[in-house]
Motif scaffolding. Structure first.
Motif, PDB file in Angstrom:
ATOM      1  N   THR A 212       0.851  -1.186   0.000  1.00 15.52           N
ATOM      2  CA  THR A 212       0.000   0.000   0.000  1.00 15.52           C
ATOM      3  C   THR A 212       0.890   1.240   0.000  1.00 15.52           C
ATOM      4  O   THR A 212       1.856   1.320   0.770  1.00 15.52           O
ATOM      5  N   VAL A 213       0.580   2.209  -0.855  1.00 12.45           N
ATOM      6  CA  VAL A 213       1.421   3.397  -1.002  1.00 12.45           C
ATOM      7  C   VAL A 213       0.553   4.647  -1.097  1.00 12.45           C
ATOM      8  O   VAL A 213      -0.669   4.559  -1.288  1.00 12.45           O
ATOM      9  N   GLU A 214       1.195   5.804  -0.967  1.00 12.92           N
ATOM     10  CA  GLU A 214       0.553   7.079  -1.278  1.00 12.92           C
ATOM     11  C   GLU A 214       0.734   7.312  -2.775  1.00 12.92           C
ATOM     12  O   GLU A 214       1.828   7.644  -3.234  1.00 12.92           O
ATOM     13  N   THR A 215      -0.307   7.131  -3.532  1.00 13.14           N
ATOM     14  CA  THR A 215      -0.178   7.133  -4.989  1.00 13.14           C
ATOM     15  C   THR A 215       0.344   8.450  -5.545  1.00 13.14           C
ATOM     16  O   THR A 215       1.016   8.464  -6.583  1.00 13.14           O
ATOM     17  N   ASN A 216       0.054   9.579  -4.862  1.00 11.56           N
ATOM     18  CA  ASN A 216       0.506  10.875  -5.391  1.00 11.56           C
ATOM     19  C   ASN A 216       2.023  10.993  -5.429  1.00 11.56           C
ATOM     20  O   ASN A 216       2.570  11.793  -6.204  1.00 11.56           O
ATOM     21  N   LEU A 217       2.735  10.188  -4.636  1.00 14.15           N
ATOM     22  CA  LEU A 217       4.189  10.205  -4.678  1.00 14.15           C
ATOM     23  C   LEU A 217       4.717   9.683  -6.006  1.00 14.15           C
ATOM     24  O   LEU A 217       5.842  10.001  -6.417  1.00 14.15           O
ATOM     25  N   PHE A 218       3.907   8.877  -6.691  1.00 14.67           N
ATOM     26  CA  PHE A 218       4.348   8.234  -7.920  1.00 14.67           C
ATOM     27  C   PHE A 218       3.634   8.767  -9.165  1.00 14.67           C
ATOM     28  O   PHE A 218       3.995   8.405 -10.285  1.00 14.67           O
ATOM     29  N   THR A 219       2.639   9.623  -8.963  1.00 14.31           N
ATOM     30  CA  THR A 219       1.895  10.155 -10.114  1.00 14.31           C
ATOM     31  C   THR A 219       1.960  11.675 -10.225  1.00 14.31           C
ATOM     32  O   THR A 219       1.468  12.237 -11.197  1.00 14.31           O
ATOM     33  N   SER A 220       2.563  12.346  -9.249  1.00 11.49           N
ATOM     34  CA  SER A 220       2.566  13.811  -9.249  1.00 11.49           C
ATOM     35  C   SER A 220       3.340  14.388 -10.424  1.00 11.49           C
ATOM     36  O   SER A 220       3.155  15.559 -10.780  1.00 11.49           O
ATOM     37  N   TRP A 221       4.192  13.586 -11.058  1.00  8.85           N
ATOM     38  CA  TRP A 221       4.992  14.102 -12.173  1.00  8.85           C
ATOM     39  C   TRP A 221       4.114  14.560 -13.336  1.00  8.85           C
ATOM     40  O   TRP A 221       4.528  15.424 -14.127  1.00  8.85           O
ATOM     41  N   ILE A 222       2.901  14.015 -13.457  1.00  7.35           N
ATOM     42  CA  ILE A 222       2.031  14.441 -14.558  1.00  7.35           C
ATOM     43  C   ILE A 222       1.561  15.878 -14.346  1.00  7.35           C
ATOM     44  O   ILE A 222       1.100  16.524 -15.289  1.00  7.35           O
ATOM     45  N   ASN A 223       1.681  16.382 -13.111  1.00  7.63           N
ATOM     46  CA  ASN A 223       1.361  17.784 -12.798  1.00  7.63           C
ATOM     47  C   ASN A 223       2.634  18.608 -12.614  1.00  7.63           C
ATOM     48  O   ASN A 223       2.635  19.626 -11.911  1.00  7.63           O
ATOM     49  N   ASN A 224       3.740  18.156 -13.241  1.00  7.30           N
ATOM     50  CA  ASN A 224       5.022  18.865 -13.204  1.00  7.30           C
ATOM     51  C   ASN A 224       5.568  19.023 -11.791  1.00  7.30           C
ATOM     52  O   ASN A 224       6.106  20.075 -11.433  1.00  7.30           O
ATOM     53  N   LYS A 225       5.420  17.968 -11.003  1.00  5.50           N
ATOM     54  CA  LYS A 225       5.879  18.028  -9.621  1.00  5.50           C
ATOM     55  C   LYS A 225       6.498  16.684  -9.229  1.00  5.50           C
ATOM     56  O   LYS A 225       5.975  15.622  -9.576  1.00  5.50           O
ATOM     57  N   LEU A 226       7.621  16.737  -8.509  1.00  7.82           N
ATOM     58  CA  LEU A 226       8.239  15.539  -7.938  1.00  7.82           C
ATOM     59  C   LEU A 226       8.111  15.618  -6.420  1.00  7.82           C
ATOM     60  O   LEU A 226       8.491  16.623  -5.822  1.00  7.82           O
ATOM     61  N   ILE A 227       7.576  14.546  -5.812  1.00  4.25           N
ATOM     62  CA  ILE A 227       7.413  14.515  -4.363  1.00  4.25           C
ATOM     63  C   ILE A 227       8.224  13.339  -3.819  1.00  4.25           C
ATOM     64  O   ILE A 227       8.045  12.197  -4.246  1.00  4.25           O
ATOM     65  N   PHE A 228       9.114  13.639  -2.891  1.00  3.91           N
ATOM     66  CA  PHE A 228       9.932  12.604  -2.262  1.00  3.91           C
ATOM     67  C   PHE A 228       9.581  12.539  -0.778  1.00  3.91           C
ATOM     68  O   PHE A 228       9.599  13.564  -0.089  1.00  3.91           O
ATOM     69  N   LYS A 229       9.270  11.358  -0.302  1.00  4.05           N
ATOM     70  CA  LYS A 229       8.923  11.176   1.105  1.00  4.05           C
ATOM     71  C   LYS A 229       9.751  10.032   1.665  1.00  4.05           C
ATOM     72  O   LYS A 229       9.554   8.878   1.315  1.00  4.05           O
ATOM     73  N   ASN A 230      10.729  10.405   2.485  1.00  4.30           N
ATOM     74  CA  ASN A 230      11.615   9.427   3.115  1.00  4.30           C
ATOM     75  C   ASN A 230      12.247   8.505   2.068  1.00  4.30           C
ATOM     76  O   ASN A 230      12.342   7.304   2.243  1.00  4.30           O
TER      77      ASN A 230
END
Length: 300
Positions: A212-230
């Motif tokens: 189980t994951v936070e999906t936005n960590l792996f899909t945010s790139w489509i909105n021109n954003k990279l999110i890194f969490k730990n």
């Protein structure tokens, strides 16, 4: 974010020398999404008024400038990539992304350094596309199942939204936002995913692990954003290399395991490096001889 002005100037000058020496590559970026957006803005502006006319003139000039490299890219792709009849391939160079709609209404976002091959119109008993790299799919409902094939896995879909990451230098991942998919490895092992789950494939044993994951960590790139969490710095660097089309070398294995929390949206590569220096015990420099950013441990 506040930058170290002298460092940004030094880095910019070094990289500019690098870019001037680089040979002209045949692979040109797909500028059609940008051109379409400019045309959209022009067509949706109300006539009249100095500000409106000035903006229309400005956007029209940009569209005219973009038309030339767009035309060059079109003919280069025709010359470099002869395609089988009835199929086509869309590719994105590093530091570039695009999105488009397939003939069945499915929407595809293609990440940097990726390519997708698909038929101009779907026929037969399934809608098959072939991916190299990373893409986000928002699949339209249809009588025929939708299938994504990569070198290491196959994803069978029945109307859903999900992300597939299958670069050659990373463990393949399938992340499901909604709907239901079946992920099958090359050995035939199969796992079904529910929304909020991710399948990661071991490239040696070809086994599939589901978490189980936070999906936005792996899909945010489509909105021109990279999110890194730990996330380990080594994994972060891999994504930054594709994001900015630059080679980055970490000269300390322990440093590569350091964990990072960060969100990157419109920052330049020098701003990101400054952020890393503030967040982690590291320093960076640009090696003009090897043409890469070098990251070193800065712990006493």
């Amino acid at each position: 974010m506040f930058l170290k002005a002298e460092k940004q100037t030094e880095l910019g000058q070094s990289m500019q020398e690098h870019w001037k020496e680089m040979p002209l590559e045949l692979e040109a970026p797909d500028l059609s999404p940008t051109l379409h957006k400019i045309h959209f803005e022009i067509n949706n502006r109300e006539p009249g008024g100095k500000q409106s006319n000035r903006l229309i003139t400005y956007l029209t000039r940009i569209a005219a400038v973009l038309f030339i490299p767009l035309t060059i890219a079109f003919f280069l792709n025709i010359r470099k990539e002869p395609l089988m009849e009835g199929t086509q391939t869309i590719s994105t160079p590093l530091a570039s992304k695009t999105n488009f709609t397939l003939s069945d209404g499915s929407v595809v976002y293609l990440n940097a350094g990726s390519s997708l091959s698909f038929p101009k119109s779907f026929s037969g008993d399934k809608r098959l596309v072939k991916l190299d790299g990373e893409a986000y799919f928002d699949v339209a409902q249809g009588k025929r199942p939708f299938e994504v094939e990569t070198s290491s896995l196959t994803v069978d879909v029945y109307g859903t939204a999900f992300n597939v990451m299958a670069y050659n230098n990373a463990l393949p991942e399938v992340t499901l936002e909604r709907g239901k998919v079946a992920v099958t490895s090359k050995t035939g092992e199969q796992k079904f995913l529910n929304p909020g789950e991710q399948a990661r494939i071991d490239t040696i044993s070809h086994s599939i692990a589901v978490n189980t994951v936070e999906t936005n960590l792996f899909t945010s790139w489509i909105n021109n954003k990279l999110i890194f969490k730990n996330e380990p710095l080594g994994d972060v660097i891999q994504r930054l290399e594709r994001w900015y089309n630059i080679s980055i070398d970490i000269q300390d294995e322990l440093l590569a395991q350091k964990r990072l929390n960060a969100t990157i949206e419109y920052e330049s590569v020098s701003e990101v490096m400054d952020l890393l220096e503030i967040t982690l015990p590291l320093k960076f420099e640009y090696n003009k001889n090897e043409r890469k950013l070098v990251i070193k441990n800065n712990e006493p």
